[in-house]
Design a protein around this motif. Structure first.
Motif, PDB file in Angstrom:
ATOM      1  N   HIS A 132       0.823  -1.215   0.000  1.00  8.48           N
ATOM      2  CA  HIS A 132       0.000   0.000   0.000  1.00  8.48           C
ATOM      3  C   HIS A 132       0.855   1.262   0.000  1.00  8.48           C
ATOM      4  O   HIS A 132       0.427   2.325  -0.460  1.00  8.48           O
ATOM      5  CB  HIS A 132      -0.955  -0.003   1.198  1.00  8.48           C
ATOM      6  CG  HIS A 132      -0.274   0.049   2.530  1.00  8.48           C
ATOM      7  ND1 HIS A 132       0.339  -1.047   3.098  1.00  8.48           N
ATOM      8  CD2 HIS A 132      -0.079   1.075   3.400  1.00  8.48           C
ATOM      9  CE1 HIS A 132       0.858  -0.707   4.262  1.00  8.48           C
ATOM     10  NE2 HIS A 132       0.631   0.568   4.461  1.00  8.48           N
ATOM     11  N   LYS A 178      -6.692   7.337   1.344  1.00  6.37           N
ATOM     12  CA  LYS A 178      -7.920   6.691   1.811  1.00  6.37           C
ATOM     13  C   LYS A 178      -9.030   7.687   2.155  1.00  6.37           C
ATOM     14  O   LYS A 178     -10.204   7.312   2.235  1.00  6.37           O
ATOM     15  CB  LYS A 178      -7.621   5.844   3.058  1.00  6.37           C
ATOM     16  CG  LYS A 178      -6.626   4.720   2.830  1.00  6.37           C
ATOM     17  CD  LYS A 178      -6.348   4.000   4.140  1.00  6.37           C
ATOM     18  CE  LYS A 178      -5.357   2.864   3.976  1.00  6.37           C
ATOM     19  NZ  LYS A 178      -5.066   2.197   5.277  1.00  6.37           N
ATOM     20  N   ASP A 179      -8.665   8.942   2.389  1.00  8.72           N
ATOM     21  CA  ASP A 179      -9.603   9.953   2.881  1.00  8.72           C
ATOM     22  C   ASP A 179     -10.410  10.559   1.731  1.00  8.72           C
ATOM     23  O   ASP A 179      -9.842  11.080   0.763  1.00  8.72           O
ATOM     24  CB  ASP A 179      -8.815  11.045   3.621  1.00  8.72           C
ATOM     25  CG  ASP A 179      -9.704  12.174   4.093  1.00  8.72           C
ATOM     26  OD1 ASP A 179     -10.706  11.887   4.768  1.00  8.72           O
ATOM     27  OD2 ASP A 179      -9.387  13.340   3.770  1.00  8.72           O
ATOM     28  N   ARG A 180     -11.716  10.506   1.837  1.00  9.19           N
ATOM     29  CA  ARG A 180     -12.586  10.972   0.752  1.00  9.19           C
ATOM     30  C   ARG A 180     -12.380  12.463   0.470  1.00  9.19           C
ATOM     31  O   ARG A 180     -12.284  12.879  -0.697  1.00  9.19           O
ATOM     32  CB  ARG A 180     -14.048  10.704   1.124  1.00  9.19           C
ATOM     33  CG  ARG A 180     -15.039  11.121   0.055  1.00  9.19           C
ATOM     34  CD  ARG A 180     -16.461  10.849   0.505  1.00  9.19           C
ATOM     35  NE  ARG A 180     -17.434  11.301  -0.483  1.00  9.19           N
ATOM     36  CZ  ARG A 180     -18.744  11.251  -0.326  1.00  9.19           C
ATOM     37  NH1 ARG A 180     -19.256  10.749   0.804  1.00  9.19           N
ATOM     38  NH2 ARG A 180     -19.561  11.701  -1.263  1.00  9.19           N
TER      39      ARG A 180
END
Length: 456
Positions: A176, A437-439
């Protein structure tokens, strides 16, 4: 434990890392004794097999005499026995005897007679000990050991701990984290050559090779940081620190990945990229062995490691790096590196710690200063972006360079939000991984790219 003490020695004595090779020439006993004397292992944090401990507790309650018979050096074995409080006696290696294989069998037969003991083990060295035992207890056996032990017809119990090796290896390789290597494509985007297929292919190859090199670094770093990781609330769950992956596997795999990365770079890309990859690896080693424990130096090194990805992309594609790109990346990534340190120090202060953070060069009382420096570095990156808009090269590259001004409030919002979330204790991981990962971060990133696309 031999590998554990070996990695601990390399971590604490990097300039003397060849000494173990000299000691092993004097015999395995000398090697074990020297490593035991030169390192400090916290036995309370070792990854013990709970199924084995439960078995020993039951046997002890039944009144059985329990012995820790191990090839580990006696000083470490005794501390393990003292910590667990399960053993009535300790038999271990010393300066004269390496207590493994036939030596362990001979000692046990001398003390308790043939078939006068039950023995619990896991390796091929234990087969000869099981031959003279009454019963064989097998725990997480090495490949082929259970089958060979079954031929002795003494197996009383087999304990197999549930494992997910593929998942653990993926976690250890930190795939990742390869998302950070997308920075390699930044020079291609900045030069407006994203449509050049040949350059895009080269950038893709550089991305993969850089990722393989980075994974090699992550493995080595985990092997060197076993003690520190086991003291950390989340890092203690890493595969090597938690004992889900064997240290030997990591020691064998990380150089193989390194060879693949540099071999591929040498064969497929330019010498300049090989040099950039070598510089990245050298800086990473320096960070792992020393720089990460130096106040201020550590965060600057982290910012450089991010910037090195952009430099590597430029060298792979033979593109020119601009002053603005390097200045922007250094300030931006310095801010994100300070976010990481702030999050660690905040956790330490919350727990009431006042001493220097383990493995770092900071005290919890440095929290406010770290916050000030981090926010300032982030806002400086916005200033660099604003100055870039009026550069002559920018005017030539973009039809509507003034539209790039719209990127400045977006970046100001994102930096401010990251620091506020960190201040609230909501930053639990690497800020770059968090952003992926944060919108909200993804939306801001998409709008940021859209601004540059419209400006072009």
């Amino acid at each position: 434990m031999l590998l554990e003490t070996g990695m601990a020695f390399v971590r604490s004595h990097p300039l003397s890392c060849l000494k173990p090779f000299l000691w092993v020439m004097q015999g395995k006993c000398t090697l074990k004794e020297k490593l035991a004397q030169s390192t400090e292992i916290d036995v309370s944090l070792l990854p013990y097999n709970t199924a084995v401990l439960d078995l020993l507790k039951l046997e002890k309650l039944a009144g059985r005499h329990i012995i820790l018979a191990t090839a580990t050096h006696h000083s470490i074995a005794q501390r393990i026995a003292d910590h667990l409080e399960l053993f009535d006696e300790v038999l271990a290696s010393d300066a004269k005897t390496n207590l493994s294989g036939h030596r362990k069998r001979d000692l046990l037969v001398t003390l308790y007679g043939k078939e006068g003991y039950d023995y619990l083990g896991n390796s091929s060295d234990d087969l000869i000990v099981w031959e003279s035992a009454r019963h064989a207890y097998i725990v997480d056996p090495d490949r082929g050991v259970e089958r060979r032990a079954s031929k002795l017809q003494k197996t009383a119990l087999v304990i197999n701990t549930p494992r997910a090796p593929v998942r653990d290896w993926l976690k250890a390789l930190r795939l990742h984290q390869w998302m950070k290597n997308l920075l390699i494509f930044v020079p291609l985007l900045a030069a407006h050559k994203i449509g050049d297929i040949s350059l895009l292919v080269k950038a893709g190859i550089a991305f993969v090779l850089f990722g393989i090199c980075a994974s090699s670094v992550y493995l080595l770093n985990d092997l060197l940081d076993l003690a520190d990781d086991r003291h950390h609330k989340t890092k203690r769950n890493r595969p090597f620190a938690a004992g889900r992956l064997g240290l030997l596997a990591g020691i064998l795999v990380f150089p193989v990945l390194l060879i693949i990365a540099f071999g591929g770079a040498f064969l497929l890309l330019s010498p300049a990229f090989v040099g950039a990859l070598l510089a990245y690896y050298a800086l990473t080693l320096a960070y792992s062995f020393s720089l990460k424990r130096k106040m201020a130096v550590d965060v600057i090194a982290l910012a450089l490691l991010y910037t090195m990805r952009i430099i590597a992309g430029a060298t792979a594609l033979a593109l020119t790096l601009t002053f603005w790109m390097l200045a922007f990346s250094m300030f931006m990534f310095l801010s994100l590196a300070l976010v990481k340190r702030y999050a660690e120090l905040r956790d330490a202060r919350k727990k009431g710690h006042k001493e220097k953070t383990r493995g770092r060069g900071y005290y919890p009382d440095d929290l406010e200063m770290i916050s000030s420096l981090g926010a300032a570095a982030g806002y400086l990156s916005v200033m660099v972006l604003a100055l870039y808009i009026h550069d002559n090269v920018t005017v030539e590259l973009y039809q509507h360079p003034q539209i790039i001004w719209m990127a400045c409030p977006l970046l100001l919002f994102w930096i401010t939000r990251i620091w506020v979330l960190t201040h609230r204790g909501e930053m639990h991981e690497d800020p770059v991984v968090f952003a992926i990962k944060d919108r909200t971060s993804l939306i801001v990133g998409a709008l940021f790219c859209l601004v540059f696309w419209i400006a072009a």
